[in-house]
Every structure is written in structure tokens, then in C-alpha cells.
Write a protein that holds these residues in place. Structure first.
Motif, mmCIF file in Angstrom:
data_model
loop_
_atom_site.group_PDB
_atom_site.id
_atom_site.type_symbol
_atom_site.label_atom_id
_atom_site.label_comp_id
_atom_site.label_asym_id
_atom_site.label_seq_id
_atom_site.Cartn_x
_atom_site.Cartn_y
_atom_site.Cartn_z
ATOM 1 N N HIS A 160 27.627 14.271 -5.188
ATOM 2 C CA HIS A 160 28.179 15.008 -4.043
ATOM 3 C C HIS A 160 28.647 14.009 -2.990
ATOM 4 O O HIS A 160 27.828 13.175 -2.552
ATOM 5 N N HIS A 173 31.875 28.062 -1.302
ATOM 6 C CA HIS A 173 30.734 27.668 -2.121
ATOM 7 C C HIS A 173 29.863 28.856 -2.539
ATOM 8 O O HIS A 173 28.645 28.864 -2.368
ATOM 9 N N HIS A 219 36.262 24.126 -6.083
ATOM 10 C CA HIS A 219 34.820 24.425 -6.034
ATOM 11 C C HIS A 219 34.608 25.688 -5.185
ATOM 12 O O HIS A 219 33.625 25.783 -4.462
ATOM 13 N N ASP A 234 31.310 16.862 -5.883
ATOM 14 C CA ASP A 234 31.406 18.252 -5.416
ATOM 15 C C ASP A 234 31.189 18.349 -3.901
ATOM 16 O O ASP A 234 30.603 17.455 -3.301
ATOM 17 N N ASP A 235 31.647 19.466 -3.355
ATOM 18 C CA ASP A 235 31.344 19.935 -1.981
ATOM 19 C C ASP A 235 32.193 19.338 -0.860
ATOM 20 O O ASP A 235 32.094 19.796 0.270
#
Ligand SMILES: [Zn+2]
Length: 274
Positions: free
Chosen positions: A241, A154, A150, A99-100
Motif C-alpha cells: 500500500h 474503497h 480500486h 493499493d489505496d
């Protein structure tokens, strides 16, 4: 005269008897013929039935043979199916998700490491991290990774109106589509918060996780590796991440260790389609 009459009478009686006997025997003969004919008929019929029986037997035999063939075919199919199933069983699948990203340095490092190891993963990218890093997104697609959504900045989409939430997701999906030609079909909601009432949910599949080493809290490679290895099992979805060097290093170590244990790394889509 008496003798003559008696003689005639005897002659007559004899004649009559002969005629009677003659008729009698003729009748008997006729009856016998008829009986014989009838018997012949029965025999013929019996033969005919017997023929039919043989035919029936032959059909039954054929049917049985055919059934046996089908059974055999079925067995063969079953066996083939089992063999495929066993092969699939032998392949312990597991999914790595990141993620991210994309991160300008760490995501590239991760992509190189995954390519060397022949591993496919899933990247849930943040839209606002994409501009200027389009080459990383392109590389993800070229290497066969799955690119998920995602949100754009965020945000907790469950706190937004359905319209705003869909705009968040669409903005990121459009960016990915401009670069790779494919829109995003999977979404990982930040903070794991997904509102099932979202209007856009029908076109997006929310993907959560089953193993979370909390890599962003410790930023400690060996701790992250240990936590994942301790929990990892077949069909797990591991959350990491790619925004931290420690997590990227941990991910590659996890791959090496789990590949040695016979795990195959697949995208979330491949895992969910099973
Ligand atoms: Zn996140």
C-alpha cells in the motif's frame, strides 16, 4: 535320258532348295530385323524410363534437398525460438502492486524511487483520493506504470448491486481517463472480494495477489521486507500500500534486493500477458 531327267530333277530340287533357303533366310532376316527393331524399341523405352527415373531421382533429390532445407529452416527457427525462450527464462519477472493511493507525499516518494531504479509497477487507485492529486496520476502514466481501479470509495463491491458496483468502478476509471487519456482495464477489488456475476466484469480484469506481507497491519519496514523476500518467486504479484511511509521504504528495499537476485519488475499486465 535318265541322266538328263535326273539332272533336271536334281537341278529342280536344288533350285527349289535354294528358293526355300532363300525364303527361309529372308524370313529369318526379317524376323531378326523385327526382333532387332523390337529390341531397339525396348531399349529406347528402357532409356526413356531410365531418363524418367533420373528425372524422378532428381525430383526426389531436390525434394530431399528441399526437405533438408526446410528442416534446417525449422531447426534454425527452433533454435531462434529456444534462444528467445532462454532469454525470457533468464528474465525472472515479478510485479509490485500498490493499493489505496494516490497519497500526496508517499506516492510521490515511491514514484521517484521507482524511476531511479527503472522499475515499472501497478497502482490500483481509489477514486476519491484523486481530486487535487491529478499530477501524481499523470506522473504514474508518464513513468510507464499501469494504473488500475480500486473502486471510488474503497467499498466491498461484492455487496453492491451490479449497477452500483459498475458505477463505483466507472467513476474512478473516468477520472483516470480524464487525466491520462486511458480508462482502467484492471481492477483490484477491495478486500479481495469480486463477484464474478458483475455485469461490468467483461470490460475489467480482476487482479488479486500472490504475496501479501500485511504491510498495513505492522507498518514495520524491515518486517515487510523480510516477509516479501522470504516468499517472492518468479511471476509473483506482491501486494503493498503506497499510503504508508513504511510500505514505500519497504518497496524500494525489496526492489534493490530482488533486482540483485536477477528479478525484473513488470506491470501486472505484462505478467498476465505471458
Ligand atoms: Zn485497499
Amino acid at each position: 535320258m535318265d541322266t538328263q531327267i535326273r539332272g533336271k530333277a536334281v537341278g529342280f530340287v536344288l533350285f527349289a532348295a535354294m528358293i526355300f533357303l532363300s525364303i527361309y533366310f529372308q524370313r529369318q532376316q526379317a524376323q531378326t530385323d523385327a526382333e532387332q527393331a523390337a529390341a531397339g524399341q525396348v531399349a529406347a523405352e528402357q532409356q526413356a524410363e531410365s531418363g524418367a527415373g533420373q528425372q524422378l531421382g532428381s525430383d526426389a533429390g531436390q525434394q530431399a534437398g528441399s526437405d533438408a532445407g526446410q528442416q534446417l529452416g525449422s531447426d534454425a527457427r527452433q533454435q531462434a525460438g529456444n534462444s528467445v525462450g532462454q532469454q525470457a527464462d533468464m528474465e525472472k519477472k515479478i510485479a509490485l502492486t500498490f493499493d489505496d493511493g494516490p497519497h500526496p507525499v508517499y506516492t510521490k516518494l515511491l514514484l521517484d524511487g521507482l524511476r531511479e531504479r527503472g522499475v515499472k509497477a501497478t497502482f490500483f487507485v481509489v477514486g476519491e483520493n484523486i481530486p487535487g492529486r491529478e499530477d501524481i496520476i499523470r506522473q504514474m502514466a508518464q513513468d510507464g506504470h499501469l494504473i488500475g481501479n480500486h473502486t471510488y470509495d474503497h467499498c466491498d463491491i461484492s455487496s453492491l448491486s451490479a449497477e452500483e458496483a459498475c458505477r463505483e468502478l466507472k467513476k474512478t476509471s473516468d477520472l483516470v481517463e480524464q487525466i491520462t487519456g486511458n480508462a482502467t482495464a484492471y481492477v483490484r477489488p477491495p478486500f479481495g472480494k469480486w463477484d464474478d456475476a458483475l455485469d461490468c466484469r467483461t470490460s475489467m480484469i480482476a487482479v488479486k495477489w500472490t504475496v501479501d506481507p500485511m504491510d498495513w497491519t505492522t507498518k514495520n519496514t524491515s518486517q515487510v521486507v523480510a516477509k516479501v523476500l522470504e516468499a517472492a518467486a518468479e511471476n509473483d504479484i506482491i501486494l503493498l500500500h503506497d499510503y504508508y511511509e513504511s510500505s514505500v521504504k519497504a518497496a524500494l528495499e525489496i526492489v534493490d534486493r530482488l533486482q540483485a537476485e536477477g528479478f525484473t519488475f513488470v506491470t501486472v499486465e505484462e505478467l498476465l500477458l505471458e
